[in-house]
Write a protein that holds these residues in place. Structure first.
Motif, PDB file in Angstrom:
ATOM      1  N   ASP A   1      -4.709 -22.981 -10.502  1.00 50.30           N
ATOM      2  CA  ASP A   1      -3.719 -22.201 -11.250  1.00 50.30           C
ATOM      3  C   ASP A   1      -3.129 -21.056 -10.427  1.00 50.30           C
ATOM      4  O   ASP A   1      -2.191 -20.384 -10.864  1.00 50.30           O
ATOM      5  N   PHE A   2      -3.660 -20.846  -9.233  1.00 53.95           N
ATOM      6  CA  PHE A   2      -3.226 -19.704  -8.410  1.00 53.95           C
ATOM      7  C   PHE A   2      -1.931 -20.015  -7.664  1.00 53.95           C
ATOM      8  O   PHE A   2      -1.700 -21.137  -7.213  1.00 53.95           O
ATOM      9  N   SER A   3      -1.074 -19.011  -7.544  1.00 51.43           N
ATOM     10  CA  SER A   3       0.103 -19.089  -6.668  1.00 51.43           C
ATOM     11  C   SER A   3       0.204 -17.769  -5.918  1.00 51.43           C
ATOM     12  O   SER A   3      -0.170 -16.715  -6.444  1.00 51.43           O
ATOM     13  N   TRP A   4       0.737 -17.815  -4.695  1.00 56.87           N
ATOM     14  CA  TRP A   4       0.869 -16.588  -3.922  1.00 56.87           C
ATOM     15  C   TRP A   4       1.844 -15.617  -4.574  1.00 56.87           C
ATOM     16  O   TRP A   4       1.742 -14.410  -4.388  1.00 56.87           O
ATOM     17  N   ASP A   5       2.787 -16.156  -5.370  1.00 59.39           N
ATOM     18  CA  ASP A   5       3.712 -15.256  -6.076  1.00 59.39           C
ATOM     19  C   ASP A   5       2.958 -14.325  -7.015  1.00 59.39           C
ATOM     20  O   ASP A   5       3.324 -13.149  -7.157  1.00 59.39           O
ATOM     21  N   SER A   6       1.897 -14.837  -7.628  1.00 59.96           N
ATOM     22  CA  SER A   6       1.109 -13.980  -8.522  1.00 59.96           C
ATOM     23  C   SER A   6       0.409 -12.871  -7.740  1.00 59.96           C
ATOM     24  O   SER A   6       0.217 -11.763  -8.247  1.00 59.96           O
ATOM     25  N   PHE A   7       0.058 -13.163  -6.498  1.00 60.28           N
ATOM     26  CA  PHE A   7      -0.547 -12.136  -5.639  1.00 60.28           C
ATOM     27  C   PHE A   7       0.484 -11.072  -5.279  1.00 60.28           C
ATOM     28  O   PHE A   7       0.213  -9.868  -5.374  1.00 60.28           O
ATOM     29  N   TYR A   8       1.681 -11.498  -4.868  1.00 59.39           N
ATOM     30  CA  TYR A   8       2.713 -10.535  -4.476  1.00 59.39           C
ATOM     31  C   TYR A   8       3.153  -9.669  -5.655  1.00 59.39           C
ATOM     32  O   TYR A   8       3.561  -8.520  -5.460  1.00 59.39           O
ATOM     33  N   GLU A   9       3.065 -10.215  -6.874  1.00 59.27           N
ATOM     34  CA  GLU A   9       3.496  -9.482  -8.064  1.00 59.27           C
ATOM     35  C   GLU A   9       2.371  -8.673  -8.700  1.00 59.27           C
ATOM     36  O   GLU A   9       2.604  -7.941  -9.665  1.00 59.27           O
ATOM     37  N   ASP A  10       1.175  -8.790  -8.178  1.00 59.48           N
ATOM     38  CA  ASP A  10       0.050  -8.035  -8.735  1.00 59.48           C
ATOM     39  C   ASP A  10       0.281  -6.539  -8.556  1.00 59.48           C
ATOM     40  O   ASP A  10       0.733  -6.079  -7.500  1.00 59.48           O
ATOM     41  N   ALA A  11      -0.032  -5.770  -9.591  1.00 62.30           N
ATOM     42  CA  ALA A  11       0.241  -4.323  -9.574  1.00 62.30           C
ATOM     43  C   ALA A  11      -0.507  -3.622  -8.441  1.00 62.30           C
ATOM     44  O   ALA A  11       0.058  -2.757  -7.748  1.00 62.30           O
ATOM     45  N   VAL A  12      -1.757  -3.981  -8.213  1.00 61.05           N
ATOM     46  CA  VAL A  12      -2.543  -3.327  -7.161  1.00 61.05           C
ATOM     47  C   VAL A  12      -1.999  -3.714  -5.783  1.00 61.05           C
ATOM     48  O   VAL A  12      -1.897  -2.870  -4.880  1.00 61.05           O
ATOM     49  N   ALA A  13      -1.645  -4.991  -5.630  1.00 64.79           N
ATOM     50  CA  ALA A  13      -1.080  -5.440  -4.351  1.00 64.79           C
ATOM     51  C   ALA A  13       0.222  -4.699  -4.053  1.00 64.79           C
ATOM     52  O   ALA A  13       0.480  -4.291  -2.915  1.00 64.79           O
ATOM     53  N   LYS A  14       1.052  -4.518  -5.085  1.00 64.21           N
ATOM     54  CA  LYS A  14       2.303  -3.779  -4.884  1.00 64.21           C
ATOM     55  C   LYS A  14       2.035  -2.339  -4.452  1.00 64.21           C
ATOM     56  O   LYS A  14       2.728  -1.802  -3.577  1.00 64.21           O
ATOM     57  N   GLU A  15       1.032  -1.723  -5.047  1.00 66.60           N
ATOM     58  CA  GLU A  15       0.717  -0.338  -4.672  1.00 66.60           C
ATOM     59  C   GLU A  15       0.228  -0.249  -3.231  1.00 66.60           C
ATOM     60  O   GLU A  15       0.510   0.736  -2.529  1.00 66.60           O
ATOM     61  N   ILE A  16      -0.488  -1.276  -2.783  1.00 63.25           N
ATOM     62  CA  ILE A  16      -0.903  -1.322  -1.372  1.00 63.25           C
ATOM     63  C   ILE A  16       0.327  -1.410  -0.478  1.00 63.25           C
ATOM     64  O   ILE A  16       0.452  -0.687   0.523  1.00 63.25           O
ATOM     65  N   LEU A  17       1.266  -2.285  -0.837  1.00 64.69           N
ATOM     66  CA  LEU A  17       2.493  -2.429  -0.065  1.00 64.69           C
ATOM     67  C   LEU A  17       3.263  -1.105  -0.031  1.00 64.69           C
ATOM     68  O   LEU A  17       3.713  -0.672   1.038  1.00 64.69           O
ATOM     69  N   TRP A  18       3.401  -0.445  -1.179  1.00 63.25           N
ATOM     70  CA  TRP A  18       4.110   0.831  -1.230  1.00 63.25           C
ATOM     71  C   TRP A  18       3.466   1.847  -0.285  1.00 63.25           C
ATOM     72  O   TRP A  18       4.152   2.523   0.465  1.00 63.25           O
ATOM     73  N   GLY A  19       2.152   1.926  -0.344  1.00 60.53           N
ATOM     74  CA  GLY A  19       1.441   2.904   0.478  1.00 60.53           C
ATOM     75  C   GLY A  19       1.650   2.672   1.964  1.00 60.53           C
ATOM     76  O   GLY A  19       1.850   3.622   2.738  1.00 60.53           O
ATOM     77  N   VAL A  20       1.626   1.400   2.386  1.00 63.26           N
ATOM     78  CA  VAL A  20       1.835   1.092   3.802  1.00 63.26           C
ATOM     79  C   VAL A  20       3.272   1.415   4.206  1.00 63.26           C
ATOM     80  O   VAL A  20       3.513   1.978   5.281  1.00 63.26           O
ATOM     81  N   LEU A  21       4.227   1.086   3.337  1.00 59.25           N
ATOM     82  CA  LEU A  21       5.620   1.369   3.655  1.00 59.25           C
ATOM     83  C   LEU A  21       5.873   2.873   3.776  1.00 59.25           C
ATOM     84  O   LEU A  21       6.601   3.320   4.677  1.00 59.25           O
ATOM     85  N   VAL A  22       5.281   3.647   2.890  1.00 52.56           N
ATOM     86  CA  VAL A  22       5.421   5.106   2.971  1.00 52.56           C
ATOM     87  C   VAL A  22       4.811   5.617   4.273  1.00 52.56           C
ATOM     88  O   VAL A  22       5.379   6.481   4.948  1.00 52.56           O
ATOM     89  N   ARG A  23       3.672   5.064   4.636  1.00 54.16           N
ATOM     90  CA  ARG A  23       3.020   5.480   5.890  1.00 54.16           C
ATOM     91  C   ARG A  23       3.893   5.120   7.096  1.00 54.16           C
ATOM     92  O   ARG A  23       4.027   5.917   8.041  1.00 54.16           O
ATOM     93  N   ILE A  24       4.489   3.935   7.083  1.00 48.91           N
ATOM     94  CA  ILE A  24       5.384   3.539   8.178  1.00 48.91           C
ATOM     95  C   ILE A  24       6.570   4.488   8.250  1.00 48.91           C
ATOM     96  O   ILE A  24       6.961   4.954   9.335  1.00 48.91           O
ATOM     97  N   ALA A  25       7.156   4.781   7.092  1.00 52.80           N
ATOM     98  CA  ALA A  25       8.318   5.679   7.063  1.00 52.80           C
ATOM     99  C   ALA A  25       7.972   7.041   7.646  1.00 52.80           C
ATOM    100  O   ALA A  25       8.789   7.652   8.347  1.00 52.80           O
ATOM    101  N   GLU A  26       6.773   7.515   7.372  1.00 51.06           N
ATOM    102  CA  GLU A  26       6.355   8.819   7.907  1.00 51.06           C
ATOM    103  C   GLU A  26       6.330   8.820   9.428  1.00 51.06           C
ATOM    104  O   GLU A  26       6.607   9.842  10.067  1.00 51.06           O
ATOM    105  N   THR A  27       6.006   7.690  10.028  1.00 48.40           N
ATOM    106  CA  THR A  27       5.938   7.627  11.492  1.00 48.40           C
ATOM    107  C   THR A  27       7.321   7.546  12.125  1.00 48.40           C
ATOM    108  O   THR A  27       7.442   7.654  13.349  1.00 48.40           O
TER     109      THR A  27
END
Length: 252
Positions: free
Chosen positions: A137-163
């Motif tokens: 029943d698993f799809s990678w789309d469900s992983f990309y749309e997961d709230a915690v996964a999105k917050e991880i992505l946001w955090g990394v993007l903010v860190r990249i932007a800071e550099t």
């Protein structure tokens, strides 16, 4: 190495052995050869042009198999998949080459340091939770749309932007990093295949940088209302305000 990689190695060995047997037959008049003759013929065979051609072909095939093996291994890492997903369309259209991924992952390691291990572990936990008792029943789309996964992505993007506050200096450094060609392709922890000196590097300049970073930060441009609230609570400002300088530089 995977079954496909082992099969490729076997085919290379079989081609070399078959070519050597043909060499013996051609240079010994079809007569049986003793051990001393075979050893002498082996030296001549390896010094000749046909052997060199076979070795160049084998080297190219081995590099190709190694690249496939590397991509297959990287796809098992949910954190790397998460940080690669925003660029999927650019890879599929050919605007970006997947050959840049090893250098991109090295960049992430430089930016995140030891925090990357914790983020990877969290992504593995998310994956286990989503797969649950029925992996079908698993799809990678469900992983990309997961709230915690999105917050991880946001955090990394903010860190990249800071550099990238000193944008032009950091952009030029990043382009140089992405243009770097490793001297070898990794097949495992202690196994490497040297690159052929004639391999052409994939172009990566200011345009590829713009495409890459525009794709990478696109998820923060299309947050839902609820996600915008969560982002602002976490970082104290909406993304368009927090990343205004980066967005301006990418647009110019």
């Amino acid at each position: 190495m995977s079954a496909e990689g082992r099969a490729e190695m076997r085919q290379i060995a079989e081609r070399l052995f078959s070519a050597f047997l043909r060499w013996i037959e051609e240079h010994n008049g079809g007569r049986p050869a003793n051990v001393a003759q075979i050893q002498a013929m082996a030296k001549d065979f390896m010094a000749g042009a046909p052997f060199n051609v076979l070795m160049r072909q084998a080297h190219a095939r081995l590099l190709e198999a190694a690249a496939v093996e590397l991509i297959r291994h990287q796809r098992k890492d949910p954190f790397q998949r998460l940080l690669t997903h925003p660029m999927t369309e650019a890879f599929e259209s050919g605007e970006l080459s997947r050959s840049i991924l090893p250098n991109y992952f090295s960049f992430l390691h430089l930016v995140l340091g030891d925090a990357r291990e914790k983020l990877t572990a969290t992504c593995i936990d998310i994956l286990a939770r989503l797969r649950g008792s029925d992996p079908l029943d698993f799809s990678w789309d469900s992983f990309y749309e997961d709230a915690v996964a999105k917050e991880i992505l946001w955090g990394v993007l903010v860190r990249i932007a800071e550099t990238f506050k000193r944008f032009e200096v950091r952009r030029d450094w990043f382009i140089a990093l992405m243009q770097n060609q490793p001297q070898s392709v990794s097949l495992g922890p202690n196994a490497f295949v040297p690159r052929h000196h004639g391999d052409e590097p994939v172009p990566f300049g200011t345009e590829q940088f713009r495409i890459m970073f525009s794709c990478l930060f696109e998820p923060l441009r299309r947050l839902s209302a609820a996600e915008r609230v969560r982002f602002q609570q976490a970082y104290g400002a909406p993304p368009e305000q927090l990343l205004a300088s980066l967005y301006t530089n990418l647009a110019n």
